[in-house]
Design an enzyme around this catalytic site. Structure first.
Site, PDB file in Angstrom:
ATOM      1  N   ASP A  84      74.200  63.438  53.899  1.00 45.60           N
ATOM      2  CA  ASP A  84      73.709  62.318  52.828  1.00 45.60           C
ATOM      3  C   ASP A  84      74.616  61.405  52.716  1.00 45.60           C
ATOM      4  O   ASP A  84      75.633  61.492  52.300  1.00 45.60           O
ATOM      5  CB  ASP A  84      73.117  62.902  51.588  1.00 45.60           C
ATOM      6  CG  ASP A  84      72.693  61.962  50.511  1.00 45.60           C
ATOM      7  OD1 ASP A  84      71.333  62.052  50.663  1.00 45.60           O
ATOM      8  OD2 ASP A  84      73.259  61.142  49.893  1.00 45.60           O
TER       9      ASP A  84
ATOM     10  N   ASN B  62      71.656  48.531  49.857  1.00 47.82           N
ATOM     11  CA  ASN B  62      70.449  47.886  49.867  1.00 47.82           C
ATOM     12  C   ASN B  62      70.530  46.888  48.529  1.00 47.82           C
ATOM     13  O   ASN B  62      69.946  45.717  49.008  1.00 47.82           O
ATOM     14  CB  ASN B  62      69.277  48.841  49.956  1.00 47.82           C
ATOM     15  CG  ASN B  62      68.986  49.540  51.215  1.00 47.82           C
ATOM     16  OD1 ASN B  62      69.263  48.976  52.157  1.00 47.82           O
ATOM     17  ND2 ASN B  62      68.445  50.830  51.159  1.00 47.82           N
TER      18      ASN B  62
ATOM     19  N   ASP C  47      70.165  49.123  57.162  1.00 56.59           N
ATOM     20  CA  ASP C  47      69.678  49.535  58.553  1.00 56.59           C
ATOM     21  C   ASP C  47      71.271  49.759  59.187  1.00 56.59           C
ATOM     22  O   ASP C  47      71.238  50.752  60.034  1.00 56.59           O
ATOM     23  CB  ASP C  47      68.818  48.698  59.023  1.00 56.59           C
ATOM     24  CG  ASP C  47      67.421  48.769  58.286  1.00 56.59           C
ATOM     25  OD1 ASP C  47      67.150  49.930  57.541  1.00 56.59           O
ATOM     26  OD2 ASP C  47      66.605  47.928  58.578  1.00 56.59           O
TER      27      ASP C  47
ATOM     28  N   GLU D 296      68.339  58.366  53.847  1.00 53.23           N
ATOM     29  CA  GLU D 296      69.614  58.211  53.884  1.00 53.23           C
ATOM     30  C   GLU D 296      70.122  59.772  54.678  1.00 53.23           C
ATOM     31  O   GLU D 296      71.340  59.689  54.522  1.00 53.23           O
ATOM     32  CB  GLU D 296      70.704  57.592  53.065  1.00 53.23           C
ATOM     33  CG  GLU D 296      70.855  58.539  51.823  1.00 53.23           C
ATOM     34  CD  GLU D 296      69.718  58.427  50.695  1.00 53.23           C
ATOM     35  OE1 GLU D 296      69.753  58.642  49.614  1.00 53.23           O
ATOM     36  OE2 GLU D 296      68.428  57.686  51.385  1.00 53.23           O
TER      37      GLU D 296
END
Length: 270
Positions: free
Chosen positions: A178, A186, A195, A221
């Site tokens: 993770d 973001n 991304d 993620e």
């Protein structure tokens, strides 16, 4: 012209050593357009056409007068195609006095064969394109669009394979990865930055596991790793190396870290 020669269903004629015609049957007239009165006394290439006979045809006819027959030789001028055969006609003392020649037009058959050949080539090309398209579609179905590695679906297929192998005594380890505080990438830098982080993590994981291991994007993620033939100690060691590799990822945003969770599956062979 003898009746038996005249009534043959294919174009037939005889010629001397200079390839001058001295017999010419009705089918030859129908095929090449010259009645016997016009054909007799003329060389073969004037009647059949110089391009159709060609130098190769002349050489084959010359050999007939040396006693060498031939059959099913393809003569063509690019427009019409014939299968030609010839045999020597012998007189006294087995001396070759002439040649008996037959010609069967196979233009339609030849064109059909060429068309079939073209269609086979086109069909083969279509099959190749279809195969490529099928491969692309299969790759799209099992590849994550953002990171370019295996996706969630591909992970479950590979996991199923490992579970079956585990029933035969081949253990494996599963690690879930993770990316820490991924939402901040973001929120602070935009989804494009997020991304780029996912792509960098995917590349790091993919390039640093063994060839027998499997890396996939699980979703969001999260990533998953299948370590083949590994116990807990080995899997933890692999994950620690990967964790440190992720920390060395350089971005223009903020440091990248990840958390790992590991479990091991091992079953006794029955």
């Amino acid at each position: 012209v003898p009746a038996s020669f005249e009534g043959l269903p294919i174009a037939c004629f005889t010629c001397d050593a200079t390839c001058t015609v001295f017999e010419w049957n009705r089918r030859a007239e129908e095929t090449f357009g010259f009645p016997p009165g016009e054909a007799i006394g003329k060389p073969i290439w004037e009647l059949m056409g110089p391009s159709l006979v060609g130098e190769r045809g002349r050489e084959q006819l010359r050999r007939v007068f040396a006693g060498q027959s031939f059959q099913n030789q393809e003569w063509t001028d690019g427009q019409r195609t014939f299968l030609v055969a010839a045999m020597p006609h012998c007189g006294r003392g087995d001396q070759v006095t002439g040649a008996i020649v037959s010609a069967v037009e196979v233009t339609a058959q030849k064109r059909a064969e060429e068309q079939i050949a073209r269609q086979l080539v086109e069909l083969n090309e279509a099959h190749q394109e279809l195969s490529k398209l099928t491969s692309r579609l299969a790759a799209l179905a099992t590849t994550d669009a953002v990171t370019g590695i295996a996706n969630h679906r591909a992970f479950h297929v590979r996991l199923g394979q490992h579970l079956k192998a585990a029933q035969l005594g081949r253990g494996f380890a599963l690690a879930m990865v993770d990316v820490d505080k991924f939402k901040l990438f973001n929120d602070e830098f935009g989804h494009q930055a997020g991304d780029q982080v996912l792509q960098a993590v995917a590349t790091t994981l993919k390039s640093r596991v063994r060839e027998i291991d499997f890396v996939a994007r699980y979703g969001g993620e999260e990533f998953s790793i299948l370590f083949a033939d590994s116990d807990m100690a080995q899997a933890v060691g692999y994950c620690e190396e990967l964790r440190r590799s992720i920390e060395r990822i350089l971005t223009s945003f903020r440091p990248v870290t990840a958390s790992f969770g590991v479990c091991v599956w091992r079953a006794e062979a029955t």
